[in-house]
Design an enzyme around this catalytic site. Structure first.
Site, PDB file in Angstrom:
ATOM      1  N   LYS A  57     -87.039 -33.901  -3.848  1.00  0.00           N
ATOM      2  CA  LYS A  57     -87.257 -34.693  -2.637  1.00  0.00           C
ATOM      3  C   LYS A  57     -88.171 -35.905  -2.827  1.00  0.00           C
ATOM      4  O   LYS A  57     -88.094 -36.873  -2.070  1.00  0.00           O
ATOM      5  CB  LYS A  57     -87.802 -33.793  -1.536  1.00  0.00           C
ATOM      6  CG  LYS A  57     -86.811 -32.799  -0.962  1.00  0.00           C
ATOM      7  CD  LYS A  57     -85.761 -33.477  -0.108  1.00  0.00           C
ATOM      8  CE  LYS A  57     -84.949 -32.470   0.689  1.00  0.00           C
ATOM      9  NZ  LYS A  57     -83.987 -33.132   1.609  1.00  0.00           N
ATOM     10  N   SER A 307     -82.445 -27.374  -7.502  1.00  0.00           N
ATOM     11  CA  SER A 307     -83.069 -28.444  -6.716  1.00  0.00           C
ATOM     12  C   SER A 307     -84.539 -28.251  -6.410  1.00  0.00           C
ATOM     13  O   SER A 307     -85.245 -29.218  -6.124  1.00  0.00           O
ATOM     14  CB  SER A 307     -82.304 -28.624  -5.399  1.00  0.00           C
ATOM     15  OG  SER A 307     -82.325 -27.416  -4.651  1.00  0.00           O
TER      16      SER A 307
END
Length: 406
Positions: A57, A307
């Site tokens: 992110k 992720s």
């Protein structure tokens, strides 16, 4: 929504890649012999769980904040997030010396809340899921005039996430497919846009949690669909309303989307921890879970995007306990013994002979439904595997114990 007037291009992703080169880690792309054997193809793990702030992110958050005007920076930024975007925005804002407010669901993992505050952001807890936190953030933004940094439905954010695709193609030749998680779709949209422009033959597969399948449904119908709930242990992808910007890109470039259930996600987290010695959160595990459970075609060199790794240690403990029980490596048995001195010792002697480790013992002779002259015994054991457990049960019955697993 922000940036709807501008069509995102591969050049935007390349521009983000140049800007992020000295900001983010170029995370490892590791081939796993263990998972390759299990999946039947060459599995490479793109380890964004080792990225700054513990997830990908930071890429999109930094790219968005770097493109703000000085006036927008002076007003500060606000975001809604289940945790990883929160940390990315907080970290990027601190680097840019910009005030950040983050709205997180009340049920967000404590580790993510603590980490976000650790990056000097103001944290507001509101709602029970990302979408409710998003509504609260919009209300605050309308009052304060802060710049909204969307978790996924923003071109600058999508471009930043897409830099993962460029890194993969630069490092690994002859990639067959890339498998990535989907919540709102920012990661896979940016990744697919970049990869399909540079290497259109590479297949892009998205993975959602079975309890939060909005983008999966949208892809099937070629129109945005929402879900009334988003219930999954993979909190980072628990999104009820997909992004319209991300959907347009996904509908065009992503080859297919599949779903995996929470059981598959939990077992993959445990497997990655045990086999690869890596800590992975639920959202970070879904792509590998899809590969290992045959949800996507497994041919050639396949990259699984891990992720994020921001998972609460208490939650890991529950996953480990559950995994051990499911694998037959932790078991609780109950039986009756005669209420006489030495009877419990005789029972434990059988277990000792079979090399099982006793975790705890419960012994009660006055419990209701226990016959007079007998006592109920419950024993929790650590065993090697399910076969070892079966061996123990068979031997207990051979010795005359009416034993059962509870």
């Amino acid at each position: 929504m922000q940036n709807q007037h501008k069509v995102l291009s591969a050049a935007d992703v390349q521009d983000a890649y140049t800007a992020l080169k000295d900001i983010v880690h170029k995370t490892s792309l590791d081939k796993s012999a263990t998972f390759s054997a299990m999946a039947g193809c060459d599995v490479y793990l793109k380890l964004e769980n080792l990225q700054k702030t513990g997830s990908f992110k930071i890429r999109g958050a930094y790219n968005k904040i770097r493109l703000l005007t000085e006036e927008e920076k002076a007003n500060g930024v606000i975001a809604a997030s289940a945790g990883n975007h929160a940390q990315g925005v907080a970290y990027a804002a601190r680097m840019a010396k910009v005030k950040a407010t983050i709205v997180m669901p009340e049920v967000a993992p404590l580790a993510k809340i603590t980490a976000t505050r650790g990056y000097d952001a103001e944290v507001v807890l509101s709602g029970t899921c990302y979408d409710e936190a998003f509504q609260k953030a919009q209300e605050i933004q309308a009052q304060t005039g802060q710049t909204f940094v969307h978790a996924f439905n923003d071109n600058a954010v999508i471009a930043g996430q897409g830099t993962i695709g460029i890194e993969i193609l630069q490092e690994l030749e002859n990639v067959t497919a890339i498998v990535a998680p989907i919540g709102g779709g920012g990661l896979i949209a940016g990744l697919a846009l970049a990869v399909k422009q540079m290497a259109p033959h590479v297949k892009i597969y998205g993975v959602q949690a079975e309890g939060a399948p909005a983008m999966y449904m949208s892809k099937r119908e070629h129109a945005i669909k929402t879900t009334p709930d988003a219930v999954t242990m993979a909190d980072g992808i628990a999104v009820k309303v997909p992004g319209d910007l991300t959907f347009d890109i996904i509908d065009k470039y992503v080859d297919d989307i599949v779903v995996v259930d929470d059981e598959a996600i939990a077992s993959t987290i445990l497997m990655v921890l045990e086999r690869a010695k890596l800590m992975v959160e639920g959202a970070g595990a879904v792509s590998l879970a899809a590969l290992l459970h045959g949800k996507v075609p497994a041919r050639g060199k396949v990259v699984s995007v891990i992720s994020g790794g921001n998972i609460d240690v208490n939650f890991i403990s529950r996953i480990i306990e559950r995994g051990l029980v499911k694998a037959g490596r932790r078991v609780k048995i109950t039986t009756l013994v005669a209420d006489r001195p030495g009877m419990l010792q005789n029972l434990l002697a059988v277990i000792t002979r079979l090399k099982a480790n006793v975790i705890n013992v419960y012994h009660d002779r006055v419990e209701r439904n226990v016959p007079i002259g007998q006592a109920v015994v419950e024993i929790s054991l650590e065993t090697r595997d399910a076969l070892h457990t079966e061996e123990i049960m068979a031997n207990l019955r051979k010795e005359g114990y009416i034993a059962k697993i509870i």
